[in-house]
Design an enzyme around this catalytic site. Sequence first.
Site, PDB file in Angstrom:
ATOM      1  N   LYS A 147     -33.836  19.184 -73.044  1.00 17.93           N
ATOM      2  CA  LYS A 147     -34.453  17.879 -72.814  1.00 17.93           C
ATOM      3  C   LYS A 147     -34.300  17.542 -71.324  1.00 17.93           C
ATOM      4  O   LYS A 147     -33.172  17.410 -70.830  1.00 17.93           O
ATOM      5  CB  LYS A 147     -33.772  16.809 -73.661  1.00 17.93           C
ATOM      6  CG  LYS A 147     -34.116  16.923 -75.128  1.00 17.93           C
ATOM      7  CD  LYS A 147     -34.110  15.577 -75.794  1.00 17.93           C
ATOM      8  CE  LYS A 147     -34.855  15.579 -77.118  1.00 17.93           C
ATOM      9  NZ  LYS A 147     -34.841  16.821 -77.868  1.00 17.93           N
ATOM     10  N   ASP A 175     -38.588  20.526 -73.958  1.00 20.84           N
ATOM     11  CA  ASP A 175     -39.035  19.473 -74.878  1.00 20.84           C
ATOM     12  C   ASP A 175     -39.780  18.390 -74.103  1.00 20.84           C
ATOM     13  O   ASP A 175     -39.574  18.225 -72.894  1.00 20.84           O
ATOM     14  CB  ASP A 175     -37.824  18.823 -75.570  1.00 20.84           C
ATOM     15  CG  ASP A 175     -37.216  19.712 -76.655  1.00 20.84           C
ATOM     16  OD1 ASP A 175     -37.737  20.800 -76.912  1.00 20.84           O
ATOM     17  OD2 ASP A 175     -36.205  19.282 -77.242  1.00 20.84           O
ATOM     18  N   GLN A 181     -47.865  16.348 -77.112  1.00 16.53           N
ATOM     19  CA  GLN A 181     -47.814  15.424 -78.259  1.00 16.53           C
ATOM     20  C   GLN A 181     -49.221  14.912 -78.595  1.00 16.53           C
ATOM     21  O   GLN A 181     -49.871  14.297 -77.737  1.00 16.53           O
ATOM     22  CB  GLN A 181     -46.909  14.239 -77.900  1.00 16.53           C
ATOM     23  CG  GLN A 181     -45.486  14.653 -77.543  1.00 16.53           C
ATOM     24  CD  GLN A 181     -44.802  13.686 -76.583  1.00 16.53           C
ATOM     25  OE1 GLN A 181     -45.440  13.132 -75.689  1.00 16.53           O
ATOM     26  NE2 GLN A 181     -43.509  13.497 -76.735  1.00 16.53           N
ATOM     27  N   ARG A 228     -45.781  24.132 -77.611  1.00 19.91           N
ATOM     28  CA  ARG A 228     -45.398  23.584 -78.909  1.00 19.91           C
ATOM     29  C   ARG A 228     -46.215  22.302 -79.086  1.00 19.91           C
ATOM     30  O   ARG A 228     -46.064  21.360 -78.302  1.00 19.91           O
ATOM     31  CB  ARG A 228     -43.916  23.264 -78.970  1.00 19.91           C
ATOM     32  CG  ARG A 228     -43.519  22.575 -80.294  1.00 19.91           C
ATOM     33  CD  ARG A 228     -42.174  21.874 -80.197  1.00 19.91           C
ATOM     34  NE  ARG A 228     -41.084  22.806 -80.040  1.00 19.91           N
ATOM     35  CZ  ARG A 228     -39.918  22.489 -79.459  1.00 19.91           C
ATOM     36  NH1 ARG A 228     -39.728  21.270 -78.976  1.00 19.91           N
ATOM     37  NH2 ARG A 228     -38.951  23.372 -79.330  1.00 19.91           N
ATOM     38  N   GLY A 250     -45.441  13.890 -81.766  1.00 15.16           N
ATOM     39  CA  GLY A 250     -44.748  13.026 -80.799  1.00 15.16           C
ATOM     40  C   GLY A 250     -43.940  11.994 -81.553  1.00 15.16           C
ATOM     41  O   GLY A 250     -44.419  11.372 -82.488  1.00 15.16           O
TER      42      GLY A 250
END
Length: 301
Positions: free
Chosen positions: A92, A126, A156, A177, A181
């Site tokens: 993250k 991420d 997202q 990926r 979201g």
Amino acid sequence: MLNNLIVATLPLVPKPIIRQISRRYIAGDTLDDAIATARTLLDEEGARSTIDVLGEFVDTRERALVDKEDSSAVLDAIDAHGLKATAGLSIKPTSLGLGIDEEFAYGNIRDLAVKARDLGIFMRIDMENTPYTDATLATYRRLRDEGIDNVGIVLQSMLRRTEQDIRDLVAYRPSIRLCKGIYREERDVAFQDREEVRDCFRRCLRLMVENGMYAAIATHDDALLEDAYEVIAAHGLGPDQYEFQMLLGVKERTRREILSAGHNLRVYVPFGEDWYGYSSRRLKENPAMAGMIAKAVLLRQ
Ligand SMILES: Cc1cc2nc3c(=O)[nH]c(=O)nc-3n(C[C@H](O)[C@H](O)[C@H](O)COP(=O)(O)OP(=O)(O)OC[C@H]3O[C@@H](n4cnc5c(N)ncnc54)[C@H](O)[C@@H]3O)c2cc1C
């Protein structure tokens, strides 16, 4: 209705209760727990994993450096346990300092990406909430521009910008990926309607596949899974072009069905002591949350 009420009052629920009912979403407190979970997923189900050190939105450099060391230890452990063909690292950006200083965060992320590359391990960045979208995408581009290719990004489908982001990334042929979201976003930047988020997911998946990108399809939504099977069949995608991804502790029966149908599937395996933020988000998404909390509270009386 009851669920909405509980979502609103979740911060008032005692932490031990949140901890108790969110246990299924987290491998444990330690790196050993995460490695054991990755090993079990592989041995018992043939599932891959991506390991995440819990923690986010850190506000000191010292804390970011601790998180960096923890992620670095994940890379060493994946290597030491012979898991690098099937296990990767997820990071993250705000846990590595993106909210403090972009250049500082870039240095941390780059160090991890280079170490992962040298060990032959894939690293996924991420995606967090919209204050960080541009900087996260810029980080990804910069790594790739430097020739660091063992990295992937997350987009997202709730965000209005995402289709354009995919188009803008075409030249990189990224591993993306794709997920809905998880963060609450304003109407001007994000679709608020469930069906709009789903439709955008469907469009984005097609855009990724048509442009030869690796599609990591991260959803537990049956409607989107059905749609993905259609896309995979229509384009004759092979195992080096896509995988499914699911969160630890969510829809395990569906996970096993996807695996037994012969698809690759990767499980997101978070671990660590900073479990509260992640657990709260998972609970808010669980349709049975209200009942679980009520039961846990009653059992504690
Ligand atoms: C591998 C992976 C990585 C992710 N990474 C990111 C990221 O980097 N950034 C980001 O913003 N989001 C990320 N997400 C979260 C994602 O954006 C969604 O919030 C989450 O996956 C739920 O969306 P869904 O598509 O499964 O649909 P939903 O409509 O939320 O869920 C579909 C069904 O799955 C079941 N379900 C979903 N969640 C739970 C739960 N917690 N407990 C029990 N049942 C549940 C329910 O039956 C639900 O009806 C990630 C998700 C996955 C799977």
